[in-house]
Design a protein around this motif. Structure first.
Motif, PDB file in Angstrom:
ATOM      1  N   TRP A  74       0.829  -1.194   0.000  1.00 24.14           N
ATOM      2  CA  TRP A  74       0.000   0.000   0.000  1.00 24.14           C
ATOM      3  C   TRP A  74       0.869   1.252   0.000  1.00 24.14           C
ATOM      4  CZ3 TRP A  74      -0.447   3.876   3.711  1.00 24.14           C
ATOM      5  CH2 TRP A  74      -1.500   4.760   3.527  1.00 24.14           C
ATOM      6  N   LEU A  75       1.883   1.263   0.853  1.00 17.56           N
ATOM      7  CA  LEU A  75       2.768   2.414   0.949  1.00 17.56           C
ATOM      8  C   LEU A  75       3.543   2.620  -0.349  1.00 17.56           C
ATOM      9  CD1 LEU A  75       3.718   4.572   2.928  1.00 17.56           C
ATOM     10  CD2 LEU A  75       5.536   3.014   3.632  1.00 17.56           C
ATOM     11  N   ARG A  76       4.018   1.541  -0.948  1.00 17.42           N
ATOM     12  CA  ARG A  76       4.760   1.642  -2.205  1.00 17.42           C
ATOM     13  C   ARG A  76       3.880   2.212  -3.307  1.00 17.42           C
ATOM     14  NH1 ARG A  76       6.601  -3.742  -4.967  1.00 17.42           N
ATOM     15  NH2 ARG A  76       4.386  -3.896  -4.683  1.00 17.42           N
ATOM     16  N   LEU A  77       2.630   1.770  -3.396  1.00 12.61           N
ATOM     17  CA  LEU A  77       1.718   2.303  -4.401  1.00 12.61           C
ATOM     18  C   LEU A  77       1.431   3.778  -4.169  1.00 12.61           C
ATOM     19  CD1 LEU A  77      -0.782  -0.653  -4.800  1.00 12.61           C
ATOM     20  CD2 LEU A  77       0.963   0.091  -6.421  1.00 12.61           C
ATOM     21  N   ARG A  78       1.325   4.183  -2.919  1.00 12.84           N
ATOM     22  CA  ARG A  78       1.109   5.597  -2.600  1.00 12.84           C
ATOM     23  C   ARG A  78       2.309   6.438  -3.001  1.00 12.84           C
ATOM     24  NH1 ARG A  78      -4.062   7.274  -1.143  1.00 12.84           N
ATOM     25  NH2 ARG A  78      -5.035   5.428  -0.319  1.00 12.84           N
ATOM     26  N   VAL A  79       3.491   5.965  -2.711  1.00 12.40           N
ATOM     27  CA  VAL A  79       4.706   6.716  -3.038  1.00 12.40           C
ATOM     28  C   VAL A  79       4.893   6.785  -4.545  1.00 12.40           C
ATOM     29  CG1 VAL A  79       7.227   6.672  -2.887  1.00 12.40           C
ATOM     30  CG2 VAL A  79       5.853   6.273  -0.848  1.00 12.40           C
ATOM     31  N   ILE A  80       4.711   5.673  -5.240  1.00 16.25           N
ATOM     32  CA  ILE A  80       4.852   5.654  -6.695  1.00 16.25           C
ATOM     33  C   ILE A  80       3.805   6.558  -7.344  1.00 16.25           C
ATOM     34  CG2 ILE A  80       4.610   4.194  -8.754  1.00 16.25           C
ATOM     35  CD1 ILE A  80       5.952   1.951  -7.129  1.00 16.25           C
ATOM     36  N   GLY A  81       2.580   6.510  -6.837  1.00 16.53           N
ATOM     37  CA  GLY A  81       1.525   7.374  -7.367  1.00 16.53           C
ATOM     38  C   GLY A  81       1.836   8.843  -7.158  1.00 16.53           C
ATOM     39  N   ALA A  82       2.379   9.189  -5.993  1.00 12.99           N
ATOM     40  CA  ALA A  82       2.733  10.579  -5.719  1.00 12.99           C
ATOM     41  C   ALA A  82       3.889  11.020  -6.618  1.00 12.99           C
ATOM     42  CB  ALA A  82       3.110  10.740  -4.251  1.00 12.99           C
ATOM     43  N   LEU A  83       4.844  10.153  -6.843  1.00 14.48           N
ATOM     44  CA  LEU A  83       5.967  10.501  -7.709  1.00 14.48           C
ATOM     45  C   LEU A  83       5.509  10.679  -9.153  1.00 14.48           C
ATOM     46  CD1 LEU A  83       8.787   8.183  -6.319  1.00 14.48           C
ATOM     47  CD2 LEU A  83       8.558  10.657  -6.046  1.00 14.48           C
ATOM     48  N   ARG A  84       4.583   9.850  -9.606  1.00 13.72           N
ATOM     49  CA  ARG A  84       4.066   9.979 -10.961  1.00 13.72           C
ATOM     50  C   ARG A  84       3.281  11.280 -11.138  1.00 13.72           C
ATOM     51  NH1 ARG A  84       2.050   3.844 -12.177  1.00 13.72           N
ATOM     52  NH2 ARG A  84       4.118   2.978 -12.468  1.00 13.72           N
ATOM     53  N   ARG A  85       2.484  11.629 -10.152  1.00 14.34           N
ATOM     54  CA  ARG A  85       1.735  12.886 -10.239  1.00 14.34           C
ATOM     55  C   ARG A  85       2.666  14.086 -10.227  1.00 14.34           C
ATOM     56  NH1 ARG A  85      -2.411  10.355  -6.605  1.00 14.34           N
ATOM     57  NH2 ARG A  85      -0.792  10.683  -5.076  1.00 14.34           N
TER      58      ARG A  85
END
Length: 88
Positions: A74-85
Motif C-alpha cells: 500500500w505504501l509503495r503504491l502511494r509513493v509511486i503514485g505521488a511521484l508519478r503525479r
C-alpha cells in the motif's frame, strides 16, 4: 525477567494460538495484536533498552508478516503514485 518481557512472551503465545484458529479470525485478531503490540514494544524498549526492543520488533514482525507485507504494498503504491503525479 522483567514484566515487559513476560508480557511480550505472553503476546507471542497468544499470537501463536490465534494462528491455529480458523482463517476468518486471523484479520480481526491481527488488528488486536497490533493494537496491543505497539505499546508493548515501547514498554519493552523502555524497560530493557533498544537491543531488546529490536528483538521484540523482529519477533512481532515475524508473527504479523502478512499485515506488514500488505502495508508495504500500500505504501509503495502511494509513493509511486505521488511521484508519478509530481512528474506529470
Amino acid at each position: 525477567m522483567t514484566l515487559s518481557l513476560v508480557l511480550a512472551c505472553l503476546w507471542a503465545v497468544v499470537a501463536a494460538a490465534i494462528g491455529m484458529m480458523p482463517s476468518r479470525i486471523h484479520w480481526p485478531a491481527a488488528y488486536g495484536l497490533i493494537a496491543v503490540g505497539i505499546p508493548l514494544l515501547g514498554f519493552v524498549t523502555y524497560q530493557n533498552g533498544p537491543f531488546w526492543g529490536l528483538v521484540a520488533l523482529a519477533g512481532g514482525a515475524s508473527v504479523l508478516r502478512w499485515p506488514l507485507m500488505y502495508f508495504g504494498r500500500w505504501l509503495r503504491l502511494r509513493v509511486i503514485g505521488a511521484l508519478r503525479r509530481e512528474t506529470e
